[in-house]
Scaffold this motif. Structure first.
Motif, PDB file in Angstrom:
ATOM      1  N   SER A  48      -2.231   0.351  -4.487  1.00  0.00           N
ATOM      2  CA  SER A  48      -1.587  -0.893  -4.089  1.00  0.00           C
ATOM      3  C   SER A  48      -1.014  -1.593  -5.300  1.00  0.00           C
ATOM      4  O   SER A  48      -1.444  -1.374  -6.435  1.00  0.00           O
ATOM      5  CB  SER A  48      -2.583  -1.810  -3.381  1.00  0.00           C
ATOM      6  OG  SER A  48      -3.627  -2.173  -4.250  1.00  0.00           O
ATOM      7  N   GLN A 103       1.528   5.676  -1.382  1.00  0.00           N
ATOM      8  CA  GLN A 103       1.158   6.946  -1.992  1.00  0.00           C
ATOM      9  C   GLN A 103       2.186   7.191  -3.091  1.00  0.00           C
ATOM     10  O   GLN A 103       3.348   6.826  -2.937  1.00  0.00           O
ATOM     11  CB  GLN A 103       1.213   8.091  -0.982  1.00  0.00           C
ATOM     12  CG  GLN A 103       0.345   7.892   0.239  1.00  0.00           C
ATOM     13  CD  GLN A 103      -1.126   8.085  -0.049  1.00  0.00           C
ATOM     14  OE1 GLN A 103      -1.503   8.970  -0.791  1.00  0.00           O
ATOM     15  NE2 GLN A 103      -1.957   7.248   0.534  1.00  0.00           N
ATOM     16  N   GLU A 118       3.168   2.803   2.812  1.00  0.00           N
ATOM     17  CA  GLU A 118       2.370   2.808   4.029  1.00  0.00           C
ATOM     18  C   GLU A 118       2.448   1.472   4.755  1.00  0.00           C
ATOM     19  O   GLU A 118       2.584   1.418   5.967  1.00  0.00           O
ATOM     20  CB  GLU A 118       0.911   3.117   3.703  1.00  0.00           C
ATOM     21  CG  GLU A 118       0.688   4.521   3.226  1.00  0.00           C
ATOM     22  CD  GLU A 118      -0.779   4.794   2.966  1.00  0.00           C
ATOM     23  OE1 GLU A 118      -1.646   4.067   3.481  1.00  0.00           O
ATOM     24  OE2 GLU A 118      -1.053   5.742   2.226  1.00  0.00           O
ATOM     25  N   TYR A 119       2.329   0.378   3.975  1.00  0.00           N
ATOM     26  CA  TYR A 119       2.232  -0.938   4.605  1.00  0.00           C
ATOM     27  C   TYR A 119       2.571  -2.010   3.580  1.00  0.00           C
ATOM     28  O   TYR A 119       2.204  -1.893   2.414  1.00  0.00           O
ATOM     29  CB  TYR A 119       0.814  -1.142   5.137  1.00  0.00           C
ATOM     30  CG  TYR A 119       0.593  -2.383   5.944  1.00  0.00           C
ATOM     31  CD1 TYR A 119       1.227  -2.576   7.159  1.00  0.00           C
ATOM     32  CD2 TYR A 119      -0.258  -3.382   5.496  1.00  0.00           C
ATOM     33  CE1 TYR A 119       1.020  -3.710   7.900  1.00  0.00           C
ATOM     34  CE2 TYR A 119      -0.475  -4.523   6.238  1.00  0.00           C
ATOM     35  CZ  TYR A 119       0.169  -4.685   7.438  1.00  0.00           C
ATOM     36  OH  TYR A 119      -0.038  -5.827   8.171  1.00  0.00           O
ATOM     37  N   PRO A 168      -0.165  11.719   3.290  1.00  0.00           N
ATOM     38  CA  PRO A 168      -0.944  10.527   2.955  1.00  0.00           C
ATOM     39  C   PRO A 168      -2.441  10.740   3.193  1.00  0.00           C
ATOM     40  O   PRO A 168      -2.850  11.221   4.245  1.00  0.00           O
ATOM     41  CB  PRO A 168      -0.402   9.460   3.909  1.00  0.00           C
ATOM     42  CG  PRO A 168       0.930   9.955   4.314  1.00  0.00           C
ATOM     43  CD  PRO A 168       0.845  11.447   4.298  1.00  0.00           C
ATOM     44  N   VAL A 169      -3.232  10.376   2.198  1.00  0.00           N
ATOM     45  CA  VAL A 169      -4.684  10.456   2.270  1.00  0.00           C
ATOM     46  C   VAL A 169      -5.218   9.088   1.853  1.00  0.00           C
ATOM     47  O   VAL A 169      -4.842   8.564   0.810  1.00  0.00           O
ATOM     48  CB  VAL A 169      -5.230  11.548   1.317  1.00  0.00           C
ATOM     49  CG1 VAL A 169      -6.739  11.580   1.345  1.00  0.00           C
ATOM     50  CG2 VAL A 169      -4.649  12.901   1.665  1.00  0.00           C
ATOM     51  N   ARG A 170      -6.082   8.507   2.661  1.00  0.00           N
ATOM     52  CA  ARG A 170      -6.575   7.160   2.416  1.00  0.00           C
ATOM     53  C   ARG A 170      -7.163   6.992   1.015  1.00  0.00           C
ATOM     54  O   ARG A 170      -6.967   5.987   0.360  1.00  0.00           O
ATOM     55  CB  ARG A 170      -7.624   6.778   3.459  1.00  0.00           C
ATOM     56  CG  ARG A 170      -8.120   5.377   3.268  1.00  0.00           C
ATOM     57  CD  ARG A 170      -9.197   4.948   4.205  1.00  0.00           C
ATOM     58  NE  ARG A 170      -9.255   5.726   5.415  1.00  0.00           N
ATOM     59  CZ  ARG A 170     -10.189   5.584   6.326  1.00  0.00           C
ATOM     60  NH1 ARG A 170     -11.133   4.706   6.175  1.00  0.00           N
ATOM     61  NH2 ARG A 170     -10.200   6.329   7.405  1.00  0.00           N
ATOM     62  N   GLU A 171      -7.887   7.998   0.548  1.00  0.00           N
ATOM     63  CA  GLU A 171      -8.537   7.906  -0.759  1.00  0.00           C
ATOM     64  C   GLU A 171      -7.540   7.875  -1.920  1.00  0.00           C
ATOM     65  O   GLU A 171      -7.880   7.457  -3.012  1.00  0.00           O
ATOM     66  CB  GLU A 171      -9.517   9.072  -0.956  1.00  0.00           C
ATOM     67  CG  GLU A 171     -10.746   9.001  -0.081  1.00  0.00           C
ATOM     68  CD  GLU A 171     -10.500   9.437   1.367  1.00  0.00           C
ATOM     69  OE1 GLU A 171     -11.311   9.091   2.225  1.00  0.00           O
ATOM     70  OE2 GLU A 171      -9.482  10.096   1.639  1.00  0.00           O
ATOM     71  N   THR A 175      -4.575   6.247  -1.625  1.00  0.00           N
ATOM     72  CA  THR A 175      -3.712   5.091  -1.435  1.00  0.00           C
ATOM     73  C   THR A 175      -3.891   4.117  -2.586  1.00  0.00           C
ATOM     74  O   THR A 175      -5.004   3.801  -2.975  1.00  0.00           O
ATOM     75  CB  THR A 175      -4.026   4.384  -0.106  1.00  0.00           C
ATOM     76  OG1 THR A 175      -3.772   5.283   0.966  1.00  0.00           O
ATOM     77  CG2 THR A 175      -3.173   3.134   0.072  1.00  0.00           C
ATOM     78  N   TYR A 182       0.872  -1.177   0.000  1.00  0.00           N
ATOM     79  CA  TYR A 182       0.000   0.000   0.000  1.00  0.00           C
ATOM     80  C   TYR A 182       0.909   1.225   0.000  1.00  0.00           C
ATOM     81  O   TYR A 182       1.827   1.310   0.820  1.00  0.00           O
ATOM     82  CB  TYR A 182      -0.871   0.027   1.257  1.00  0.00           C
ATOM     83  CG  TYR A 182      -1.817  -1.140   1.355  1.00  0.00           C
ATOM     84  CD1 TYR A 182      -3.095  -1.061   0.818  1.00  0.00           C
ATOM     85  CD2 TYR A 182      -1.451  -2.320   1.993  1.00  0.00           C
ATOM     86  CE1 TYR A 182      -3.973  -2.117   0.911  1.00  0.00           C
ATOM     87  CE2 TYR A 182      -2.320  -3.384   2.090  1.00  0.00           C
ATOM     88  CZ  TYR A 182      -3.582  -3.283   1.549  1.00  0.00           C
ATOM     89  OH  TYR A 182      -4.451  -4.341   1.643  1.00  0.00           O
TER      90      TYR A 182
END
Length: 69
Positions: A22, A8, A45-46, A15-18, A20, A6
């Motif tokens: 992968s 950006q 991120e992960y 970082p903004v979730r929307e 992100t 995951y």
């Protein structure tokens, strides 16, 4: 093993979730995954290992593609 990363696209943005994204990478460890994508400028991120039923679920997605690096 297959890993889902995951990220950006830019290290300079907050970082903004929307936003992100992968990608999937085949590697032996998280360390190897990180070394393969080091020069791309991503804000990681992960990193998650994908296996079993979760991998089968992800394979059903039309966007599933393992990145060859």
């Amino acid at each position: 093993m297959i890993f889902k990363v995951y990220y950006q696209e830019s290290k300079t943005e907050v970082p903004v979730r929307e936003k992100t994204k992968s990608l999937f990478i085949e590697a032996e460890s998280v360390r190897e995954v990180l070394s393969k994508i080091r020069g791309r400028g991503y804000n990681i991120e992960y990193v998650q290992e994908v296996k079993g039923a979760y991998l089968e679920y992800e394979k059903q997605n039309e966007d599933f593609k393992v990145l060859e690096i």
